[in-house]
Write a protein that holds these residues in place. Structure first.
Motif, PDB file in Angstrom:
ATOM      1  N   GLY A 192      42.529 -26.298 -12.875  1.00 43.96           N
ATOM      2  CA  GLY A 192      42.806 -24.998 -13.613  1.00 43.96           C
ATOM      3  C   GLY A 192      44.261 -24.994 -13.541  1.00 43.96           C
ATOM      4  N   ASP A 193      44.993 -23.828 -13.591  1.00 39.75           N
ATOM      5  CA  ASP A 193      46.185 -23.432 -13.847  1.00 39.75           C
ATOM      6  C   ASP A 193      47.117 -23.764 -12.940  1.00 39.75           C
ATOM      7  OD1 ASP A 193      45.917 -21.418 -12.479  1.00 39.75           O
ATOM      8  OD2 ASP A 193      45.846 -19.845 -13.944  1.00 39.75           O
ATOM      9  N   ALA A 194      48.319 -23.500 -12.904  1.00 43.50           N
ATOM     10  CA  ALA A 194      49.178 -23.584 -11.653  1.00 43.50           C
ATOM     11  C   ALA A 194      48.675 -22.627 -10.320  1.00 43.50           C
ATOM     12  CB  ALA A 194      50.512 -23.249 -12.044  1.00 43.50           C
ATOM     13  N   ASN A 195      48.306 -21.706 -10.693  1.00 44.16           N
ATOM     14  CA  ASN A 195      47.849 -20.959  -9.261  1.00 44.16           C
ATOM     15  C   ASN A 195      46.526 -21.696  -8.797  1.00 44.16           C
ATOM     16  OD1 ASN A 195      49.690 -18.784  -9.637  1.00 44.16           O
ATOM     17  ND2 ASN A 195      48.281 -17.810 -11.037  1.00 44.16           N
ATOM     18  N   ALA A 196      45.800 -22.056  -9.416  1.00 44.75           N
ATOM     19  CA  ALA A 196      44.577 -22.822  -9.041  1.00 44.75           C
ATOM     20  C   ALA A 196      45.017 -24.072  -8.247  1.00 44.75           C
ATOM     21  CB  ALA A 196      43.490 -23.201  -9.971  1.00 44.75           C
TER      22      ALA A 196
ATOM     23  N   CYS B  85      42.904 -30.796 -18.732  1.00 40.14           N
ATOM     24  CA  CYS B  85      43.337 -31.362 -17.807  1.00 40.14           C
ATOM     25  C   CYS B  85      44.891 -30.833 -17.806  1.00 40.14           C
ATOM     26  CB  CYS B  85      43.571 -32.773 -18.004  1.00 40.14           C
ATOM     27  SG  CYS B  85      44.518 -33.920 -16.994  1.00 40.14           S
ATOM     28  N   GLU B  86      45.495 -30.837 -16.700  1.00 34.08           N
ATOM     29  CA  GLU B  86      46.937 -30.446 -16.553  1.00 34.08           C
ATOM     30  C   GLU B  86      47.740 -31.141 -15.625  1.00 34.08           C
ATOM     31  OE1 GLU B  86      49.957 -28.276 -17.600  1.00 34.08           O
ATOM     32  OE2 GLU B  86      48.220 -27.693 -18.343  1.00 34.08           O
ATOM     33  N   PRO B  87      48.304 -32.535 -16.249  1.00 40.25           N
ATOM     34  CA  PRO B  87      49.110 -33.445 -15.344  1.00 40.25           C
ATOM     35  C   PRO B  87      50.323 -32.628 -14.906  1.00 40.25           C
ATOM     36  CG  PRO B  87      48.376 -34.212 -17.630  1.00 40.25           C
ATOM     37  CD  PRO B  87      48.239 -32.844 -17.549  1.00 40.25           C
TER      38      PRO B  87
END
Length: 236
Positions: free
Chosen positions: A98-102, A163-165
């Motif tokens: 997920g996002d940066a918090n996850a 996806c968040e590389p």
């Protein structure tokens, strides 16, 4: 991830990096995001690197089931007590949570379930890699996030990009916030002196495909505090 031959090669690499034979035997190992189950199976049945293995995933795509225990999870929260495992593997998982918090909570959970003298293996695609690995598109992960899904739809590749590389500095900050730390052979962390037993193994230069590191926990930080952070704080 469902190619068992490639999972065996990856497991052998991870075992070499974690140096598990020099830990108390048999070490307790957790694999987060087991996929085919190939890596968990390899560690569970290996003649000289046999471990007591637990694996988790948000869905069950396993091709091999023998030798290890498996639990389904709903998100990044892990259903284990603090300080339960000698080694934790997160192999190309953090970019999918997920996002940066996850992503931060994922690392918090890795730290929470790791013993104070434990070791973790983390691999993540480098945002600045030349070719994005899921869709084989040049420079795709360099683009702003808002552009990626429309581009996939334009070329009828997929409906959404989930996806968040990470880039190296992002990963370093997240590791530090979780009281986990790694460094690489090209550049030391500015806050290196604040952490104990930082063990560099291999990290990608600017445009290499994967950032891969082994990190140890900061020993003077309580598991209770980390448990509070991991379960009670979604934002940093």
């Amino acid at each position: 991830m469902l190619d068992l031959a490639s999972r065996n090669c990856k497991a052998d690499k991870i075992a070499h990096l974690l140096d598990l034979p020099n830990r108390p035997q048999p070490p307790r190992l957790l694999e987060i995001g087991t996929g085919s189950g190939g890596i968990a199976h390899w560690f569970a049945i290996h003649a000289t690197r046999q471990c007591e293995v637990t694996a988790v995933d948000v869905c069950d795509n396993r091709l091999v089931h023998d030798g290890y225990s498996f639990q389904m999870v709903a998100d990044v929260e892990l259903p284990f007590d603090g300080a339960s495992f000698d080694a934790v593997i997160s192999n190309h998982v953090i970019e999918h949570v997920g996002d940066a918090n996850a992503q931060q909570q994922h690392l918090n959970e890795v730290r929470r379930v790791m013993k104070s003298d434990g070791v973790g293996y983390l691999a993540v695609p480098n945002r600045w890699m030349l070719t994005e690995p899921h869709y084989r598109l040049m420079f795709f992960s360099w683009w702003p996030r808002a552009w990626r899904t429309p581009y996939l739809r334009l070329w009828r590749k997929d409906e959404a990009y989930d996806c968040e590389p990470l880039q190296m500095r992002q990963l370093e900050r997240m590791l530090g916030a979780s009281r986990l730390a790694g460094t690489n052979r090209y550049r030391r962390l500015a806050c290196h002196a604040r952490y104990r037993a930082i063990q560099p193994i291999w990290c990608a230069p600017a445009c290499r495909h994967t950032v891969c590191m082994v990190a140890r926990a900061q020993a003077n930080h309580s598991h209770a505090h980390l448990s509070d952070r991991a379960h009670g704080q979604m934002s940093q």
